[in-house]
Enzyme design. Sequence first.
Site, PDB file in Angstrom:
ATOM      1  N   ARG A  13     -22.083 -43.114 -20.753  1.00 11.36           N
ATOM      2  CA  ARG A  13     -22.767 -43.690 -21.920  1.00 11.36           C
ATOM      3  C   ARG A  13     -21.750 -44.057 -23.000  1.00 11.36           C
ATOM      4  O   ARG A  13     -20.544 -43.817 -22.832  1.00 11.36           O
ATOM      5  CB  ARG A  13     -23.822 -42.726 -22.477  1.00 11.36           C
ATOM      6  N   TYR A 149     -11.718 -30.908 -33.394  1.00 11.98           N
ATOM      7  CA  TYR A 149     -11.802 -32.306 -32.936  1.00 11.98           C
ATOM      8  C   TYR A 149     -10.587 -33.110 -33.402  1.00 11.98           C
ATOM      9  O   TYR A 149      -9.977 -33.857 -32.624  1.00 11.98           O
ATOM     10  CB  TYR A 149     -13.098 -32.901 -33.472  1.00 11.98           C
ATOM     11  N   VAL A 150     -10.227 -32.932 -34.665  1.00 10.46           N
ATOM     12  CA  VAL A 150      -9.095 -33.675 -35.219  1.00 10.46           C
ATOM     13  C   VAL A 150      -7.792 -33.256 -34.537  1.00 10.46           C
ATOM     14  O   VAL A 150      -6.946 -34.103 -34.213  1.00 10.46           O
ATOM     15  CB  VAL A 150      -9.005 -33.493 -36.751  1.00 10.46           C
TER      16      VAL A 150
HETATM   17  P1  NAP Z   1     -20.855 -39.994 -26.354  1.00 11.06           P
HETATM   18  O1  NAP Z   1     -21.827 -41.101 -26.486  1.00 11.06           O
HETATM   19  O2  NAP Z   1     -21.241 -38.622 -26.783  1.00 11.06           O
HETATM   20  O3  NAP Z   1     -20.334 -39.971 -24.846  1.00 11.06           O
HETATM   21  C1  NAP Z   1     -19.414 -39.008 -24.433  1.00 11.06           C
HETATM   22  C2  NAP Z   1     -19.014 -39.263 -22.998  1.00 11.06           C
HETATM   23  O4  NAP Z   1     -18.094 -38.242 -22.607  1.00 11.06           O
HETATM   24  C3  NAP Z   1     -20.205 -39.184 -22.071  1.00 11.06           C
HETATM   25  O5  NAP Z   1     -20.066 -40.153 -21.067  1.00 11.06           O
HETATM   26  C4  NAP Z   1     -20.093 -37.794 -21.484  1.00 11.06           C
HETATM   27  O6  NAP Z   1     -20.637 -37.763 -20.178  1.00 11.06           O
HETATM   28  C5  NAP Z   1     -18.573 -37.608 -21.446  1.00 11.06           C
HETATM   29  N1  NAP Z   1     -18.197 -36.201 -21.450  1.00 11.06           N
HETATM   30  C6  NAP Z   1     -18.388 -35.280 -22.428  1.00 11.06           C
HETATM   31  N2  NAP Z   1     -17.939 -34.080 -22.033  1.00 11.06           N
HETATM   32  C7  NAP Z   1     -17.474 -34.237 -20.763  1.00 11.06           C
HETATM   33  C8  NAP Z   1     -16.908 -33.361 -19.807  1.00 11.06           C
HETATM   34  N3  NAP Z   1     -16.715 -32.045 -20.058  1.00 11.06           N
HETATM   35  N4  NAP Z   1     -16.562 -33.860 -18.614  1.00 11.06           N
HETATM   36  C9  NAP Z   1     -16.760 -35.159 -18.333  1.00 11.06           C
HETATM   37  N5  NAP Z   1     -17.268 -36.036 -19.192  1.00 11.06           N
HETATM   38  C10 NAP Z   1     -17.634 -35.577 -20.397  1.00 11.06           C
HETATM   39  O7  NAP Z   1     -19.521 -40.316 -27.168  1.00 11.06           O
HETATM   40  P2  NAP Z   1     -18.869 -41.704 -27.628  1.00 11.06           P
HETATM   41  O8  NAP Z   1     -19.223 -41.886 -29.058  1.00 11.06           O
HETATM   42  O9  NAP Z   1     -19.101 -42.774 -26.637  1.00 11.06           O
HETATM   43  O10 NAP Z   1     -17.340 -41.258 -27.622  1.00 11.06           O
HETATM   44  C11 NAP Z   1     -16.432 -41.598 -26.590  1.00 11.06           C
HETATM   45  C12 NAP Z   1     -15.029 -41.223 -27.056  1.00 11.06           C
HETATM   46  O11 NAP Z   1     -14.740 -41.918 -28.269  1.00 11.06           O
HETATM   47  C13 NAP Z   1     -14.881 -39.738 -27.388  1.00 11.06           C
HETATM   48  O12 NAP Z   1     -13.616 -39.293 -26.981  1.00 11.06           O
HETATM   49  C14 NAP Z   1     -14.997 -39.699 -28.895  1.00 11.06           C
HETATM   50  O13 NAP Z   1     -14.335 -38.600 -29.438  1.00 11.06           O
HETATM   51  C15 NAP Z   1     -14.345 -41.013 -29.266  1.00 11.06           C
HETATM   52  N6  NAP Z   1     -14.725 -41.519 -30.590  1.00 11.06           N
HETATM   53  C16 NAP Z   1     -16.020 -41.818 -30.892  1.00 11.06           C
HETATM   54  C17 NAP Z   1     -16.339 -42.301 -32.157  1.00 11.06           C
HETATM   55  C18 NAP Z   1     -17.743 -42.643 -32.576  1.00 11.06           C
HETATM   56  O14 NAP Z   1     -17.938 -42.933 -33.766  1.00 11.06           O
HETATM   57  N7  NAP Z   1     -18.701 -42.648 -31.693  1.00 11.06           N
HETATM   58  C19 NAP Z   1     -15.320 -42.447 -33.110  1.00 11.06           C
HETATM   59  C20 NAP Z   1     -14.025 -42.138 -32.765  1.00 11.06           C
HETATM   60  C21 NAP Z   1     -13.730 -41.687 -31.499  1.00 11.06           C
HETATM   61  P3  NAP Z   1     -21.491 -36.544 -19.574  1.00 11.06           P
HETATM   62  O15 NAP Z   1     -22.261 -35.938 -20.695  1.00 11.06           O
HETATM   63  O16 NAP Z   1     -22.314 -37.192 -18.524  1.00 11.06           O
HETATM   64  O17 NAP Z   1     -20.475 -35.631 -18.988  1.00 11.06           O
END
Ligand code: NAP
Length: 241
Positions: A13, A149-150
Amino acid sequence: MSMRTALVTGASRGIGRACALALASAGHRVVLAARSAEKLAEVAKEIRTESYVVEMDLANRDSITNGIAQAAKDFGRIDVLVNNAGIAKDGLAVRMKQADWEAVLSTNLSGAFYAIQQVLQGMMRERWGRIINISSVVGEMGNPGQANYVASKAGLIGLTKSLAQEVGSRNITVNAVAPGFIGTDMTSELSEELKQKMIDNTPLRRMGAPEEVAAAVKFLASDDAAFITGHVLDVNGGIYM
Ligand code: NAP
């Protein structure tokens, strides 16, 4: 050059899903990794190029090693690795539980490192590779209430720069993408007030879309980015510059 294979972690996702779709649209074969095989299968259905689903827990080294080894055996060498899987468990440092510190560091930082270790030899042999680590704007500027996280996201930037220097001579580039405030499950739980505050602090006055992060990832994976390494590409609407 035959079709390249990209492995995206956290592809079920959000930003990871968007990266998988963008890389597929650029002609890559895609390996989709996350814990939820069901959701990965749904993403795979949307992809027109060849794809491969692998259930993997980024908090578990054996799961990463075995998952990537299996994918490589069935599907072929990994040319592009996108370390995107990530979690947050926010809280003030003074009260942070050990479990919350460790879960975030192991998933976001150690998980990325072990995935890198698993693909690196193949890339070195091939003398071609692209590693893209999804960091965060807060990894650059800090954020109260997110020490774990940071630390993981700043750690990914240090990892990116060190590794870029280690493997540059093998024609492998290593870069980070640092998203700002992006509309996904991760940010959907924030209060309306906090969301509005983030938007007010963003010069472009809106949240970003997962596809806008994926476009940067697609670029860094492409031949057009061949001379870019050790870079942190901000995709943040100007909230930090
Ligand atoms: P999200 O919608 O919560 O999706 C997180 C993804 O990571 C999911 O596909 C989840 O899949 C996977 N995941 C989580 N824990 C896992 C584990 N233990 N093993 C395997 N897969 C795992 O988050 P997002 O917003 O798309 O974020 C993606 C990346 O961008 C992250 O690293 C986040 O820190 C970074 N980021 C996001 C933002 C923002 O504003 N959204 C900003 C800066 C950086 P499953 O649950 O199916 O395992």
